[in-house]
Scaffold this active site. Structure first.
Site, PDB file in Angstrom:
ATOM      1  N   LYS A  85       6.924  39.283   4.806  1.00 45.25           N
ATOM      2  CA  LYS A  85       7.927  38.531   5.562  1.00 45.25           C
ATOM      3  C   LYS A  85       7.244  37.374   6.293  1.00 45.25           C
ATOM      4  O   LYS A  85       6.116  37.518   6.791  1.00 45.25           O
ATOM      5  CB  LYS A  85       8.606  39.486   6.553  1.00 45.25           C
ATOM      6  CG  LYS A  85       9.794  38.893   7.297  1.00 45.25           C
ATOM      7  CD  LYS A  85      10.433  39.945   8.198  1.00 45.25           C
ATOM      8  CE  LYS A  85      11.644  39.437   8.945  1.00 45.25           C
ATOM      9  NZ  LYS A  85      12.266  40.474   9.800  1.00 45.25           N
ATOM     10  N   SER A 160      17.057  41.097   9.165  1.00 46.49           N
ATOM     11  CA  SER A 160      16.492  39.793   8.914  1.00 46.49           C
ATOM     12  C   SER A 160      15.443  39.768   7.798  1.00 46.49           C
ATOM     13  O   SER A 160      15.074  38.691   7.341  1.00 46.49           O
ATOM     14  CB  SER A 160      15.856  39.257  10.197  1.00 46.49           C
ATOM     15  OG  SER A 160      14.823  40.111  10.630  1.00 46.49           O
ATOM     16  N   SER A 184      16.095  45.487  11.087  1.00 48.37           N
ATOM     17  CA  SER A 184      15.848  44.450  10.076  1.00 48.37           C
ATOM     18  C   SER A 184      15.089  44.870   8.832  1.00 48.37           C
ATOM     19  O   SER A 184      14.950  44.065   7.911  1.00 48.37           O
ATOM     20  CB  SER A 184      15.112  43.276  10.706  1.00 48.37           C
ATOM     21  OG  SER A 184      16.031  42.443  11.336  1.00 48.37           O
TER      22      SER A 184
HETATM   23  N1  GLN Z   1      20.046  42.080  13.607  1.00 56.31           N
HETATM   24  C1  GLN Z   1      19.325  42.313  14.819  1.00 56.31           C
HETATM   25  C2  GLN Z   1      19.170  41.026  15.569  1.00 56.31           C
HETATM   26  O1  GLN Z   1      19.715  40.057  15.158  1.00 56.31           O
HETATM   27  C3  GLN Z   1      18.005  42.949  14.510  1.00 56.31           C
HETATM   28  C4  GLN Z   1      17.026  41.995  13.977  1.00 56.31           C
HETATM   29  C5  GLN Z   1      15.699  42.632  13.727  1.00 56.31           C
HETATM   30  O2  GLN Z   1      15.569  43.849  13.606  1.00 56.31           O
HETATM   31  N2  GLN Z   1      14.681  41.806  13.695  1.00 56.31           N
HETATM   32  O3  GLN Z   1      18.525  40.946  16.561  1.00 56.31           O
END
Ligand code: GLN
Length: 518
Positions: A85, A160, A184
């Site tokens: 990532k 994400s 994410s």
């Molecule tokens: N969807 C969550 C957010 O927008 C979690 C994102 C993540 O785990 N990095 O913060």
């Protein structure tokens, strides 16, 4: 040599064939890039890769080939292509966090997790697309355009870590690293029909992971099978002096294959080779890979509300039936503070983000706009143009909840409730429950552009954020499909009990067999 079925090979199988001399590391790189071209990882197709360099990857492969020829141990991931990532620092390829503010930025140092992968013979092939600074649940918030779900290109892959999940789902790499702050890794794993694991907070070093919300962030692993995820996590886990929150707790062997169980890639390479920095203490093997005799699995009522999608409920019930038939006891439990998790998360995560992202000011990294107009003007112009709308929203929200007049009302209160959410898990795990089973997400992958309301987007993480707030480990495994789109089931265990989490996950994967993808 061409590698047959590359897209279906697991990481352990690739490493075994490379170590046995059946295929070379370069063959694996060529196969991975071939597959990437075939399915279209570029911006005009699935948009999975932000950066890759086939020539550099082939050079890395040559270096591994040399190590294979010497007495040095090449490691359990010899010749395995891995995607990373884009918020995890890697030498050689840029680290842009899916943001314009870091366009072209190449880190001068590398994340410990990436260094450990390389030390075990892995080959880094790409940096994957993501929601900007890991804020989002669909990979639509990337400054470089959305990633598409390989199962249905009209749909998002989740986020994400959507690029990493899509890379694994599309068979471009058997393994990928993602990051978790609120779900994410698990949520995109569920949407893409792959396995995604978030370890206990502190299990994996955060050194080199660009900080979003430091008290919640963890690097996680995506793989096609539980065995791949276990192998990947084993490789990167363990104490690191570069991260003061990394734990020095022993890392047990997670792979059932290493314990002699019937995991997909039998005869796994020797486990001694995965010692890095600390001892590894193998726990006694489970009585049999397919039995869960004596295991108590909690079914929390808050994760099975009346409003839960009937098809997802049905697939969860099927998984629970499999657990029962393997000898586990299913116990109805309650995690009563779960409904508070989303509000708490969306106070704490933006608060930490607003502080962490202050470093992107046009002075130290990447983009710099209007430097001639004075410092304040440069900060404003750089941050206004460099950050996308979701990141800006979080910085504003976080700054607000941390401001003098509101700190006690919001931030301090949210911290107190976070403790209570952790207490919920503690009391369940000390009352004889070994693992908790829930759906990973309330829906399957949705269409690109379908969710425009930020709050509706935040609700995607309703079943995943609790584990981040409590710091406990959790894994998502495929449990079936609804209208051809994958559904994930989540297994959560107590702090540092990844062993039980993997044991239950292996058992479920084995019991469902092909049904996990039908
Ligand atoms: N969807 C969550 C957010 O927008 C979690 C994102 C993540 O785990 N990095 O913060």
């Amino acid at each position: 040599m061409s590698v047959e079925n590359f897209g279906k090979l697991g990481a352990a199988a690739i490493a075994l064939s490379v170590r046995a001399g059946d295929a070379s590391p370069s063959d694996m790189i060529r196969a991975s890039f071939e597959r990437a071209r075939e399915i279209g990882v570029g911006p005009d197709a699935l948009n999975i890769y932000l950066h890759s360099d086939e020539k550099a990857s082939l050079e890395e492969a040559e270096a591994i080939q040399k190590r294979l020829g010497s007495a040095a141990d090449v490691g359990v991931l010899a010749g395995v292509p891995v995607a990373i990532k884009d918020n995890i620092a890697s030498l050689g390829l840029p680290t842009t966090c899916g943001s314009k503010i870091l366009e072209g930025y190449v880190s001068p140092f590398e994340a410990t997790a990436v260094t450990r992968l390389r030390a075990h013979g892995a080959l880094i092939v790409a940096k994957t697309n993501m929601d900007e600074f890991a804020m989002g649940s669909s990979t639509e918030n990337s400054a470089y355009g959305p990633t598409r779900n390989p199962h249905d290109v009209r749909c998002v892959p989740g986020g994400s870590s959507g690029g990493s999940a899509a890379a694994v789902a599309a068979g471009v790499t058997p393994l990928a690293l993602g990051s978790e702050t609120g779900g994410s890794v698990r949520q995109p794993a569920a949407f893409c029909g792959v396995v995604g694991v978030k370890p206990t907070y502190g299990r994996v070093s955060r050194y080199g992971l660009v900080a979003f919300a430091s008290s919640l962030d963890q690097i996680g692993v995506l793989g096609r099978t539980v065995d791949d995820a276990a192998l990947g996590l084993e490789t990167i886990a363990g104490f690191d002096k570069m991260d003061s929150t990394s734990s020095d707790a022993d890392v047990p062997i997670y792979r059932l294959s290493a314990l002699g169980g019937p995991a997909p890639d039998k005869g796994s390479p020797d486990t001694e080779a995965i010692r890095i920095g600390q001892s590894r203490v193998p726990l006694p093997p489970p009585p049999s890979a397919k039995t869960l005799e004596g295991v108590v699995i909690g079914k929390p009522k808050e994760y099975f509300p009346d409003s839960l999608d009937a098809n997802i409920r049905h697939l969860c019930e099927r998984s629970l039936d499999r657990f029962r038939s393997m000898g586990a006891t299913i116990r109805d439990i309650s995690l009563p503070r779960s409904p508070l998790a989303i509000p708490v998360y969306y106070i704490l995560a933006p608060a930490e983000a607003s502080s962490n992202l202050a470093r992107f000011d046009g002075v130290r990294y990447g983009l710099r706009v209007d430097p001639g107009k004075g410092l304040q003007a440069m900060y404003e112009a750089t941050r206004s143009q460099g950050f996308g709308p979701e990141v800006t929203r979080r910085v504003l929200l976080g700054t607000y909840v941390l401001s003098a007049g509101y700190y006690d009302a919001y931030y301090r209160k949210a911290q107190a409730v976070r403790t209570l959410i952790g207490d919920d898990f503690r009391s369940v795990f000390t009352s004889g429950v070994n693992a908790i089973f829930t759906p990973t997400t309330p829906s399957t992958a949705f269409h690109v552009g379908a969710i425009s309301d930020p709050y509706e987007m935040y609700l995607n993480d309703i079943f995943t954020v609790t584990a981040n707030l409590a710091g406990v480990p959790a894994i998502s495994v495929p449990i079936g499909r609804v209208r051809r789109l994958p559904v994930g089931g989540q297994i959560i265990t107590a702090h540092f009990d990844e062993y039980t989490m993997f044991r239950v996950a292996y058992a479920l994967e084995a019991a469902l067999g092909a049904e996990a993808h039908q």
